[in-house]
Each structure stands twice: as C-alpha cells, then as structure tokens.
Design an enzyme around this catalytic site. Sequence first.
Site, PDB file in Angstrom:
ATOM      1  N   ARG A  17       9.008  -4.546  -7.026  1.00 29.43           N
ATOM      2  CA  ARG A  17       9.369  -3.491  -7.981  1.00 29.43           C
ATOM      3  C   ARG A  17      10.718  -2.820  -7.685  1.00 29.43           C
ATOM      4  O   ARG A  17      11.219  -2.053  -8.485  1.00 29.43           O
ATOM      5  CB  ARG A  17       8.247  -2.442  -8.029  1.00 29.43           C
ATOM      6  CG  ARG A  17       7.051  -2.899  -8.846  1.00 29.43           C
ATOM      7  CD  ARG A  17       5.872  -1.981  -8.689  1.00 29.43           C
ATOM      8  NE  ARG A  17       5.216  -2.141  -7.399  1.00 29.43           N
ATOM      9  CZ  ARG A  17       4.260  -1.335  -6.944  1.00 29.43           C
ATOM     10  NH1 ARG A  17       3.881  -0.287  -7.661  1.00 29.43           N
ATOM     11  NH2 ARG A  17       3.698  -1.556  -5.774  1.00 29.43           N
ATOM     12  N   GLY A 140      -5.841   2.922  -1.904  1.00 28.73           N
ATOM     13  CA  GLY A 140      -7.210   2.675  -1.458  1.00 28.73           C
ATOM     14  C   GLY A 140      -7.927   4.014  -1.324  1.00 28.73           C
ATOM     15  O   GLY A 140      -7.328   5.016  -0.945  1.00 28.73           O
ATOM     16  N   TYR A 393      54.234   0.043   8.600  1.00 27.20           N
ATOM     17  CA  TYR A 393      53.783  -1.340   8.436  1.00 27.20           C
ATOM     18  C   TYR A 393      54.935  -2.184   7.920  1.00 27.20           C
ATOM     19  O   TYR A 393      55.534  -1.860   6.881  1.00 27.20           O
ATOM     20  CB  TYR A 393      52.617  -1.335   7.440  1.00 27.20           C
ATOM     21  CG  TYR A 393      51.931  -2.649   7.227  1.00 27.20           C
ATOM     22  CD1 TYR A 393      51.468  -3.407   8.308  1.00 27.20           C
ATOM     23  CD2 TYR A 393      51.712  -3.135   5.940  1.00 27.20           C
ATOM     24  CE1 TYR A 393      50.814  -4.611   8.107  1.00 27.20           C
ATOM     25  CE2 TYR A 393      51.054  -4.339   5.737  1.00 27.20           C
ATOM     26  CZ  TYR A 393      50.613  -5.076   6.814  1.00 27.20           C
ATOM     27  OH  TYR A 393      49.965  -6.263   6.615  1.00 27.20           O
TER      28      TYR A 393
HETATM   29  C1  UD1 Z   1      -1.902  -0.418   1.057  1.00 25.91           C
HETATM   30  C2  UD1 Z   1      -3.391  -0.262   1.361  1.00 25.91           C
HETATM   31  C3  UD1 Z   1      -3.957   0.895   0.548  1.00 25.91           C
HETATM   32  C4  UD1 Z   1      -3.179   2.153   0.836  1.00 25.91           C
HETATM   33  C5  UD1 Z   1      -1.672   1.953   0.608  1.00 25.91           C
HETATM   34  C6  UD1 Z   1      -0.919   3.144   1.109  1.00 25.91           C
HETATM   35  C7  UD1 Z   1      -4.313  -2.483   1.884  1.00 25.91           C
HETATM   36  C8  UD1 Z   1      -5.071  -3.640   1.374  1.00 25.91           C
HETATM   37  N1  UD1 Z   1      -4.103  -1.480   1.033  1.00 25.91           N
HETATM   38  O1  UD1 Z   1      -1.782  -0.751  -0.300  1.00 25.91           O
HETATM   39  O2  UD1 Z   1      -5.316   1.108   0.858  1.00 25.91           O
HETATM   40  O3  UD1 Z   1      -3.668   3.225   0.034  1.00 25.91           O
HETATM   41  O4  UD1 Z   1      -1.228   0.800   1.341  1.00 25.91           O
HETATM   42  O5  UD1 Z   1       0.433   3.049   0.806  1.00 25.91           O
HETATM   43  O6  UD1 Z   1      -3.941  -2.483   3.041  1.00 25.91           O
HETATM   44  N2  UD1 Z   1       2.555  -6.287   3.932  1.00 25.91           N
HETATM   45  C9  UD1 Z   1       2.781  -7.334   4.789  1.00 25.91           C
HETATM   46  N3  UD1 Z   1       2.198  -8.533   4.534  1.00 25.91           N
HETATM   47  C10 UD1 Z   1       1.399  -8.744   3.458  1.00 25.91           C
HETATM   48  C11 UD1 Z   1       1.181  -7.674   2.587  1.00 25.91           C
HETATM   49  C12 UD1 Z   1       1.757  -6.457   2.840  1.00 25.91           C
HETATM   50  O7  UD1 Z   1       3.491  -7.181   5.777  1.00 25.91           O
HETATM   51  O8  UD1 Z   1       0.914  -9.869   3.314  1.00 25.91           O
HETATM   52  C13 UD1 Z   1       3.175  -4.996   4.218  1.00 25.91           C
HETATM   53  C14 UD1 Z   1       4.088  -4.535   3.111  1.00 25.91           C
HETATM   54  O9  UD1 Z   1       5.415  -4.969   3.358  1.00 25.91           O
HETATM   55  C15 UD1 Z   1       3.984  -3.014   3.191  1.00 25.91           C
HETATM   56  C16 UD1 Z   1       2.586  -2.783   3.745  1.00 25.91           C
HETATM   57  O10 UD1 Z   1       2.163  -4.019   4.304  1.00 25.91           O
HETATM   58  O11 UD1 Z   1       4.917  -2.466   4.088  1.00 25.91           O
HETATM   59  C17 UD1 Z   1       1.606  -2.358   2.668  1.00 25.91           C
HETATM   60  O12 UD1 Z   1       1.555  -3.360   1.673  1.00 25.91           O
HETATM   61  P1  UD1 Z   1       1.547  -3.004   0.136  1.00 25.91           P
HETATM   62  O13 UD1 Z   1       1.487  -4.272  -0.632  1.00 25.91           O
HETATM   63  O14 UD1 Z   1       2.625  -2.044  -0.177  1.00 25.91           O
HETATM   64  O15 UD1 Z   1       0.104  -2.311   0.056  1.00 25.91           O
HETATM   65  P2  UD1 Z   1      -0.404  -1.274  -1.000  1.00 25.91           P
HETATM   66  O16 UD1 Z   1      -0.788  -1.985  -2.233  1.00 25.91           O
HETATM   67  O17 UD1 Z   1       0.584  -0.176  -1.109  1.00 25.91           O
END
Ligand code: UD1
Length: 461
Positions: A17, A140, A393
């Site tokens: 996004r 979450g 220069y």
């Molecule tokens: C996550 C939480 C959610 C919480 C929210 C808070 C989970 C499943 N959900 O959701 O409960 O309320 O954060 O902001 O954990 N990332 C990786 N590898 C992956 C996926 C994600 O490194 O495969 C990293 C992303 O770069 C990011 C973080 O994990 O920094 C969170 O991932 P994101 O996809 O933003 O999770 P949310 O949907 O925000």
Amino acid sequence: MTLSLSVIVLAAGKGTRMKSRLPKVLQPLAGRPLLAHSLESIAALKPEKTVVVVGHGADEVRTAFASQKHLDFVLQMPQNGTGHATQIGLAPIADGGVTLIVSGDTPLINTQTLADLAALANDETFALLTCHVADPTGYGRIVRNAAGDVTKIVEHKDALAAGDHATLAITEMNTAIMCAPTAWLRKALTKLTPKNAQGELYLTDVIAMAAIDGLKIATAQPAGGETEIAGVNDKIQLAALECAFQHQQAEALMRDGVTLADPHRIDVRGTITCGVDVFIDVNCVFEGEVALGDNVTIGANCVVKNANIAANAVIHPMSHIEGAAVGEGALIGPFARVRPGAKLGAEVHIGNFVEVKNSTLAKGAKANHLAYLGDATVGERVNFGAGAITANYDGANKHQTVIEADVHIGSNSVLVAPVTIGEGGTVGGGSTVTKDTAPGALTVARGKQISIANWKRPKKP
Ligand code: UD1
Ligand code: CA
C-alpha cells in the site's frame, strides 16, 4: 534473576500500500528509515541478539543497516506470514531466555514500553502488548474469558469471514509486540497451520497455544497510547505518524526551555541540542546533528543541517546552513547560504545572497551582500564587498584564496585563486586580482576610466 533477552524484528513484508519502489521499512520518518526508529528503541535494551527478518527488498534493507554490526539478518522467502517469519527469526537465537518480537513498521515504540513488557516474560509467562483503540479495524482482537484472561487472538479478516460480530466489537487490539519464553515459542511455532482467511502462518495463533499449555498470559499497554504502537501501512499513516513524531520532538524542545513560535511548524530530522533561551521561528527544518548555543535565534524558513551555531548568533529568515560552524554573536542572512566546511568566527556577518563554502572567516569579518567565498581563509575585520567573489575553480582544480586581516575588497571584485591579499590592503571595486598583493597596498585591476566630452549618441536615420 533476569533472563537473557533476544529480539526479532519482522521486516520482510512488502508494504504494497506504500506504492513505492522503496521497501516499506526504508520509507523515511523524520528523515530516517522507519526501521531505524524501532531499532534504536530496541538497541537501548541491549539484547543478547537482534535478528531482523528481511524478505522484500532484503538487499536494500541490509545495505541500509550495514554499519549496525550487532544486527543478524535472516531471509524469509517467500513470506508466509508473521508466524513463519518468527520461526525463521528464531534460528540464530539460543533457548534459555525470552524473545521479544517487534514489527518493523511500528516506528514510535519506545524503549521503556519494550523493557517493561520484556520484564513480564519468563519461562511461565507470555507477555503481550495490547492497546484499546477507538477504531480497531484491520487489527487482531484480544479475546478474554469471563475471568478476564486472554484466551486467543482473532485476526480482523477471520472474524469478518466468520461473521463474528462479538469479536469484531472488541476494541482491545494486538499491537503485534510480544515477548515469549524462547524454547516454548520455538516448539509452538512448529504447530502453526495456515488454516485462516489469509492462508498464512499467524504468529498470533501462538497465544491460544500458550493459554492451552497453561502459560500465564500477561498483558501491558503502551504508556504513549495508540500513537506509540501505530503501524504504518500507507502514505497517509506515514504522514500522520510524521506529524505525531514531530510534535513529540517539539514538545521535548519546549520542555527543555526552547521557545518555538509554533510547535506545529518545526521539523527535526535528526537530533538538535539547544542552550538556554533559544528562539526558533516558524517553518524551520533541522537535519542531522545540530547544536544551538545559548540565546541563538533562528528566523523563519531556515534549513539547518549538521551545524554548530554558537551563543548569541542570529540566523535571519530564509537561510540555509549545512556542515558549518557559526561563531558567537554572528549574524547570518536573510537569504544566506552557508555550505559545508564553512567556519565562521565570532561576530562574522554574512548577509543576503552570500554563499560561503569551505572557508574560514575570522572574528568580525563581513560579507554583507551578494558575494561568494569558496576555499578562502579570511582574516579578522575583513570587509568583502557586494558582488565580490573568489574564483576558486579553474575548471579542473580548486585553489585557495587568502585574505589577510583588515583587508577591504571592493564591490564586484574577482579574486582569481590561488591568490593572497596582504594584511590591511584594499582592492578597488571591479578589480580582477590575479597576483598576490603586498600588505597595506591599494590594488586596482580594471580598465582605466575614460570620459569623452560631449559625446553624441548615434541616432536612428
Ligand atoms: C499484524 C497482526 C495483528 C496486529 C497488527 C498490528 C498477525 C497475523 N497479525 O497484522 O494481529 O493487530 O499486526 O499492527 O501477526 N511480516 C514478515 N513476514 C511475513 C509477514 C509479515 O516479516 O510473512 C512482517 C511485516 O513486514 C510487518 C509485520 O510482520 O512488519 C506485520 O505484518 P503485517 O502484514 O503488517 O501484519 P498486520 O496485518 O498489520
Ligand atoms: Ca502492519
């Protein structure tokens, strides 16, 4: 006994996004990558290990933090969710202590909140940072039983898919910051399944496992409220957080006694230290390391980067100062450009449309209007006239100009470097000086004036 603490930072996600070529965690907040902010808060905890899980733009992220030798980077490819990322992040971490998990997109998290959370975790206790928010959409939800104990976390998308309105109505959200006993966590993560709305391994599913395994689930809330744990997913959230962060910095400055004409119109992209009775007018930007001495005044619309401005100096509006030192009581601007390597002594005056680069000006030297000083050494009380420049220069190399004490350089003079103007000398306006001049000498190097009496201008036939 305090358990050894390790940290995993989840930073492999794409950040779709943001609609940018730059990986999400490298998007700048206050002039530094998002990830740099949380890493700074984490470093203050002095963890045994800090593991950064990278994936999208992994090389760029590694390169951006190459100087931080204490970081361990691990690659998550493909990105199968936060649970999968944590599994991979645990690889370099030994059992025996606790592991704190932090998202790379939560830049304003502060050290004390992390330290307090980590202190709650031990072999029997799973610590979870939660927050009550007005609008929990997308987050979450923290589900508790009648006794108030946490039993699980349900992701927004899953509650929605199940039409679970009771869960959607919960306003206590998961910040995604948690701290768990390492050995237990490692085992729990192997049991995750992607049976959910996003087909991913959710880190959040380990909470229900902890409850079933009889671990105590302790929760804490961030002292700084929602702003502290706000995640950044798009440019709108990025701008909102920038604004919140700038306001925090403005408040910190005011608490230290700095007078800000308007705390909503200052941007600090780095660190600024101020003496007493500093006044900063509207729309100033400070970058890198900036130090302002006692009684310094910064006029409106100035940009000051990596600079040291000594006591009682006044920087008039619209000035740009970078990589420079400004002496006590100096007057700069308006519309001055002071570039890297400029060392301006006490009571120096640099006026409008004057540019100074890599030059040393001794006490009381003045260049008040429309001038350029580059690669010059300027003595005390020198007066450098309007329109005068150092021609430093030659098209290939830079050369030095030395202007000794008490010299006056007339307007529109060109000092062709290398050249030395001897102490107390005077250069007549409009001169092009190519040879060294003796102390005390008057130098005039321009076409001699001729006047033809009663000259008739040509007329159109
Ligand atoms: C996550 C939480 C959610 C919480 C929210 C808070 C989970 C499943 N959900 O959701 O409960 O309320 O954060 O902001 O954990 N990332 C990786 N590898 C992956 C996926 C994600 O490194 O495969 C990293 C992303 O770069 C990011 C973080 O994990 O920094 C969170 O991932 P994101 O996809 O933003 O999770 P949310 O949907 O925000
Ligand atoms: Ca997020």
